[in-house]
Design an enzyme around this catalytic site. Structure first.
Site, short mmCIF file in Angstrom:
data_model
loop_
_atom_site.label_atom_id
_atom_site.label_comp_id
_atom_site.label_asym_id
_atom_site.label_seq_id
_atom_site.Cartn_x
_atom_site.Cartn_y
_atom_site.Cartn_z
N ASP A 120 0.86 -1.17 0.00
CA ASP A 120 0.00 0.00 0.00
C ASP A 120 0.91 1.23 0.00
O ASP A 120 1.98 1.22 0.59
CB ASP A 120 -0.88 -0.03 1.26
CG ASP A 120 -1.85 1.13 1.34
OD1 ASP A 120 -1.87 1.95 0.41
OD2 ASP A 120 -2.58 1.21 2.34
N ASP B 49 -7.55 -7.25 1.25
CA ASP B 49 -6.67 -7.28 2.42
C ASP B 49 -7.41 -6.64 3.57
O ASP B 49 -8.31 -5.82 3.37
CB ASP B 49 -5.37 -6.49 2.16
CG ASP B 49 -5.60 -4.99 2.35
OD1 ASP B 49 -5.24 -4.46 3.41
OD2 ASP B 49 -6.15 -4.34 1.43
#
Length: 376
Positions: free
Chosen positions: A92, A271
Site C-alpha cells: 500500500d 486485504d
C-alpha cells in the site's frame, strides 16, 4: 504481470482467475494477510507458508519507510530478502495511514507533510518519492499515492480530493517511467479509484483510472465507517466500469461476509487487518459464526477450536485451552487465534474459487453468509 480470467459465475459477477508475477502464481479471488512492518503479526514465516499458505501478503510503505527505513531494505536486497519471504508482496502506498494520522498531517497539492508516530519527526510524501520508496521496498505490486477521504465526507471535499488523487496518479505514472526497477524482477502498478460514497464521483474516478491503462486497478476509500450496503453499492458501480481483463483489488475489506458479497460483485483481491487484530482480542471467525473465546461458556469445552479448520491449531488445541491462554494473558493464545483466523480467511476465498469454477457460487455464498452471521 499476467492476469488470466478462467471462470465467471453465471448467477453473479464472481470471477476465478490467476495472476502471474516474477514471484509466482496468485489464484483469485485472494485474501492478502497484512504484514504491515515486514511481519504478519504473531506468525512465523514458516507457519505463514505451511499452515496459512497465502500466495501474496501485504506490506505498508508508510511504516516501512519509517522503520526499518528504505536504506536498510536496500542493503538487504528488498523486502522479500529482508523478511525471508519468496512469494508475492503488495505494498500500500501509505495514503490510508497518512489519512488516519488526521491531526498530525497537512495535505497539499505537492503531497502530504506528516509527523512520525514513532519519534515525532516531520516527513513529506509526494507521488514521486512514494514511487521511489516502493521501488526500493521491492514489492511485486505497488500502489499509486492517493488521498483516502473520511466517512462521512461532504460532496465538494470528496470531489476536490478525487481530482487531486487523479493528478497525483499522473505524477506517479510519469515518475515511474523514469525510475528503473531496483532489483532483478519487475513491479506492477495499480491506480486507485476514489470518490467517497457518491456514485457520480465513483463513476468518474473509475473511468479515469480505467483510462490510465494500468495492469490492475484498486478501489480505495471504502470500509472507513460507511454502512455495508453503501460499500457494496460503490463496488458495484465501479466494477461495471473497470476492465474485466484486469484484476480488481478492494482495499481494506473486510469481514468474511464483506469478502463474499464483494466477490459476488466482481472483486478479485482483498486485504484487511481484521483477522489478525480480532484474533488478538479473542474473536474467532468460523464457517458457522463468530466465537468470543473469552466467554465463560468455553471454560470447559474440550472440543477442537474448529473441527472444520485447515490449520494444525484448529485440531491440536481445545476451546477451553485457548480460553485459558487468553484469561492468563499468554501471548500463545493470540498466536493460535491469529493462525486460525488467517487460515479461515484463506479457506474462505479458496472455497469461493472452487464454487465459482463449479458454477454454484451464488447458492453457496448465500448459505455461508447466513451461517457466518451468527454469534456462537
Amino acid at each position: 504481470m499476467k492476469f488470466t480470467l478462467h471462470n465467471t459465475d453465471t448467477q453473479s459477477k464472481a470471477r476465478a482467475g490467476t495472476v502471474i508475477t516474477d514471484h509466482g502464481v496468485i489464484e483469485t479471488p485472494i485474501f492478502m494477510p497484512v504484514g504491515t512492518v515486514a511481519s504478519v503479526k504473531g506468525v512465523h514465516q514458516k507457519e505463514l507458508k505451511e499452515e496459512i499458505n497465502p500466495d501474496i501478503i501485504l506490506g505498508n510503505t508508510y511504516h516501512l519507510f519509517l522503520r526499518p527505513k528504505t536504506e536498510i531494505l536496500k542493503k538487504a536486497g528488498g523486502l522479500h530478502k529482508f523478511m525471508g519471504w519468496d512469494r508475492n508482496i503488495l505494498t500500500d502506498s501509505g495514503g490510508y495511514q497518512v489519512y488516519s494520522l488526521s491531526g498530525n498531517r497537512k495535505i497539499k497539492e505537492e503531497g502530504v507533510k506528516f509527523k512520525s508516530h514513532i519519534d515525532g519527526s516531520m516527513h513529506l510524501f509526494t507521488p514521486e518519492n512514494v514511487m521511489e520508496i516502493q521501488r526500493v521496498i521491492g514489492a511485486d505490486i505497488i500502489m499509486a499515492f492517493d488521498e483516502c477521504t473520511p466517512y462521512p465526507c461532504e460532496y465538494n471535499y470528496a470531489k476536490r480530493s478525487m481530482h487531486m488523487t487523479h493528478r497525483w496518479l499522473d505524477r506517479c505514472i510519469n515518475h515511474l517511467a523514469k525510475t528503473p526497477f531496483e532489483y532483478d524482477y519487475e513491479q506492477t502498478f495499480f491506480p486507485i479509484v476514489q470518490g467517497s460514497t457518491y456514485k457520480d464521483l465513483r463513476r468518474q474516478s473509475a473511468e479515469y483510472i480505467a483510462n490510465a491503462g494500468a495492469e490492475g486497478n484498486a478501489i480505495g476509500g471504502l470500509s472507513v465507517g460507511e454502512p455495508a450496503e453503501e460499500m457494496y453499492g460503490m463496488t458495484e458501480v465501479v466494477c461495471e466500469i473497470l476492465p474485466e481483463n484486469k484484476p480488481r483489488y478492494l482495499m481494506g475489506v473486510g469481514t468474511p461476509i464483506n469478502i463474499l458479497e464483494n466477490i459476488a460483485l466482481g472483486i478479485d483481491m482483498f486485504d484487511c487487518v481484521m483477522p489478525t487484530r480480532n484474533a488478538r482480542n479473542g474473536m474467532l471467525f468460523t464457517a458457522h459464526g463468530t466465537i468470543n473465546i473469552k466467554n465463560k461458556k468455553w471454560e470447559d469445552d474440550f472440543s477442537p477450536i474448529d473441527e472444520m479448520g485447515t490449520t494444525f491449531v484448529d485440531h491440536e488445541y481445545s476451546k477451553a485451552y485457548l480460553r485459558h491462554l487468553f484469561a492468563a494473558n499468554e501471548y500463545l493464545g493470540k498466536q493460535i487465534a491469529t493462525i486460525h483466523n488467517l487460515g479461515f480467511y484463506m479457506w474462505l476465498v479458496r472455497e469461493a474459487r472452487k464454487h465459482i469454477i463449479a458454477g454454484d457460487f451464488r447458492a453457496w455464498k448465500d448459505i455461508m453468509v447466513k451461517q457466518m452471521d451468527k454469534r456462537l
